[in-house]
Design an enzyme around this catalytic site. Structure first.
Site, PDB file in Angstrom:
ATOM      1  N   ASN A  42     -13.003  -2.796   2.697  1.00 26.50           N
ATOM      2  CA  ASN A  42     -13.872  -1.630   2.810  1.00 26.50           C
ATOM      3  C   ASN A  42     -14.876  -1.681   1.658  1.00 26.50           C
ATOM      4  OD1 ASN A  42     -12.452  -0.598   5.049  1.00 26.50           O
ATOM      5  ND2 ASN A  42     -10.911   0.297   3.696  1.00 26.50           N
ATOM      6  N   HIS A  93     -10.417  -5.280  -3.136  1.00 28.82           N
ATOM      7  CA  HIS A  93      -9.069  -5.533  -2.618  1.00 28.82           C
ATOM      8  C   HIS A  93      -9.175  -5.849  -1.138  1.00 28.82           C
ATOM      9  CE1 HIS A  93      -9.997  -1.257  -2.595  1.00 28.82           C
ATOM     10  NE2 HIS A  93      -9.319  -1.148  -1.461  1.00 28.82           N
ATOM     11  N   ILE A  94      -8.292  -6.727  -0.714  1.00 27.50           N
ATOM     12  CA  ILE A  94      -8.216  -7.099   0.693  1.00 27.50           C
ATOM     13  C   ILE A  94      -6.977  -6.453   1.280  1.00 27.50           C
ATOM     14  CG2 ILE A  94      -7.943  -9.006   2.327  1.00 27.50           C
ATOM     15  CD1 ILE A  94      -9.356 -10.819   0.331  1.00 27.50           C
ATOM     16  N   HIS A  95      -7.174  -5.661   2.323  1.00 26.02           N
ATOM     17  CA  HIS A  95      -6.028  -5.118   3.050  1.00 26.02           C
ATOM     18  C   HIS A  95      -5.491  -6.217   3.974  1.00 26.02           C
ATOM     19  CE1 HIS A  95      -6.925  -0.747   2.233  1.00 26.02           C
ATOM     20  NE2 HIS A  95      -8.135  -1.251   2.051  1.00 26.02           N
ATOM     21  N   VAL A  99     -11.094   2.939  -3.822  1.00 29.51           N
ATOM     22  CA  VAL A  99     -10.798   2.394  -5.160  1.00 29.51           C
ATOM     23  C   VAL A  99     -11.848   1.323  -5.472  1.00 29.51           C
ATOM     24  CG1 VAL A  99      -9.109   1.232  -6.621  1.00 29.51           C
ATOM     25  CG2 VAL A  99      -8.317   2.824  -4.840  1.00 29.51           C
ATOM     26  N   ASP A 107       0.845  -1.187   0.000  1.00 30.39           N
ATOM     27  CA  ASP A 107       0.000   0.000   0.000  1.00 30.39           C
ATOM     28  C   ASP A 107       0.885   1.243   0.000  1.00 30.39           C
ATOM     29  OD1 ASP A 107      -3.230   0.538   0.920  1.00 30.39           O
ATOM     30  OD2 ASP A 107      -1.832   2.220   1.020  1.00 30.39           O
TER      31      ASP A 107
HETATM   32  P1  AMP Z   1      -9.708   1.474   0.111  1.00 34.36           P
HETATM   33  O1  AMP Z   1      -9.719   2.831   0.763  1.00 34.36           O
HETATM   34  O2  AMP Z   1     -10.145   0.337   0.972  1.00 34.36           O
HETATM   35  O3  AMP Z   1     -10.449   1.513  -1.220  1.00 34.36           O
HETATM   36  O4  AMP Z   1      -8.197   1.155  -0.205  1.00 34.36           O
HETATM   37  C1  AMP Z   1      -7.484   1.727  -1.263  1.00 34.36           C
HETATM   38  C2  AMP Z   1      -6.047   1.672  -0.884  1.00 34.36           C
HETATM   39  O5  AMP Z   1      -5.273   1.847  -2.049  1.00 34.36           O
HETATM   40  C3  AMP Z   1      -5.613   2.764   0.103  1.00 34.36           C
HETATM   41  O6  AMP Z   1      -5.107   2.151   1.284  1.00 34.36           O
HETATM   42  C4  AMP Z   1      -4.537   3.515  -0.665  1.00 34.36           C
HETATM   43  O7  AMP Z   1      -3.474   3.933   0.163  1.00 34.36           O
HETATM   44  C5  AMP Z   1      -4.099   2.501  -1.686  1.00 34.36           C
HETATM   45  N1  AMP Z   1      -3.524   3.024  -2.911  1.00 34.36           N
HETATM   46  C6  AMP Z   1      -4.014   4.013  -3.692  1.00 34.36           C
HETATM   47  N2  AMP Z   1      -3.212   4.211  -4.748  1.00 34.36           N
HETATM   48  C7  AMP Z   1      -2.193   3.319  -4.633  1.00 34.36           C
HETATM   49  C8  AMP Z   1      -1.037   3.022  -5.432  1.00 34.36           C
HETATM   50  N3  AMP Z   1      -0.756   3.688  -6.548  1.00 34.36           N
HETATM   51  N4  AMP Z   1      -0.200   2.053  -4.997  1.00 34.36           N
HETATM   52  C9  AMP Z   1      -0.463   1.374  -3.852  1.00 34.36           C
HETATM   53  N5  AMP Z   1      -1.543   1.591  -3.076  1.00 34.36           N
HETATM   54  C10 AMP Z   1      -2.389   2.564  -3.459  1.00 34.36           C
END
Ligand code: AMP
Length: 112
Positions: free
Chosen positions: A85, A98-100, A94, A29
């Site tokens: 989320n 995606h799984i954090h 985004v 991330d």
């Molecule tokens: P969410 O808020 O659950 O949709 O998670 C999106 C995640 O994508 C966030 O934790 C961001 O920090 C991460 N993110 C956004 N752009 C990038 C990128 N270019 N490379 C890596 N992580 C990213």
């Protein structure tokens, strides 16, 4: 229109890819919320968990089985947290599932 994760998958945007197989890939991330913060992303651009269909069951189980493998590779033998989320109110930014995978520090509960 491609999401940022599709652009990363296609090599159009640089990212630190830590895992890749035929179904999914994982990146660090860009704004880590813990010492280890990985995003595990299916190649198929499912917008969010609530948009997943019955036909996506294999992808979802694949992600769940990949998560602990990646956590172990990242040195998180002691434990880790997985977070999805779903929707704006949950903090989704985004629209590509995606799984954090978070770890490397003591986690608090309830989450913010
Ligand atoms: P969410 O808020 O659950 O949709 O998670 C999106 C995640 O994508 C966030 O934790 C961001 O920090 C991460 N993110 C956004 N752009 C990038 C990128 N270019 N490379 C890596 N992580 C990213």
């Amino acid at each position: 229109m491609k999401t940022i994760f599709q652009k990363i998958m296609d090599g159009e945007i640089p990212s630190e890819i830590v895992y890749r197989d035929g179904v999914c890939f994982a990146i660090k991330d860009i704004n880590p919320q813990a010492p280890v913060h990985i995003l595990l992303i299916p190649a198929k651009p499912i917008a969010r968990l609530a948009e997943a269909k019955e036909e996506d069951a294999e992808i979802l189980s694949h992600l769940m089985l990949a998560a602990p493998k990646i956590a172990k590779e990242q040195g998180l033998e002691g434990g880790f947290r997985v977070v999805i989320n779903n929707g704006l109110i949950a903090g989704e930014t985004v629209p590509h599932l995606h799984i954090h995978i978070l770890g490397g520090r003591q986690m608090a509960w309830p989450p913010g």
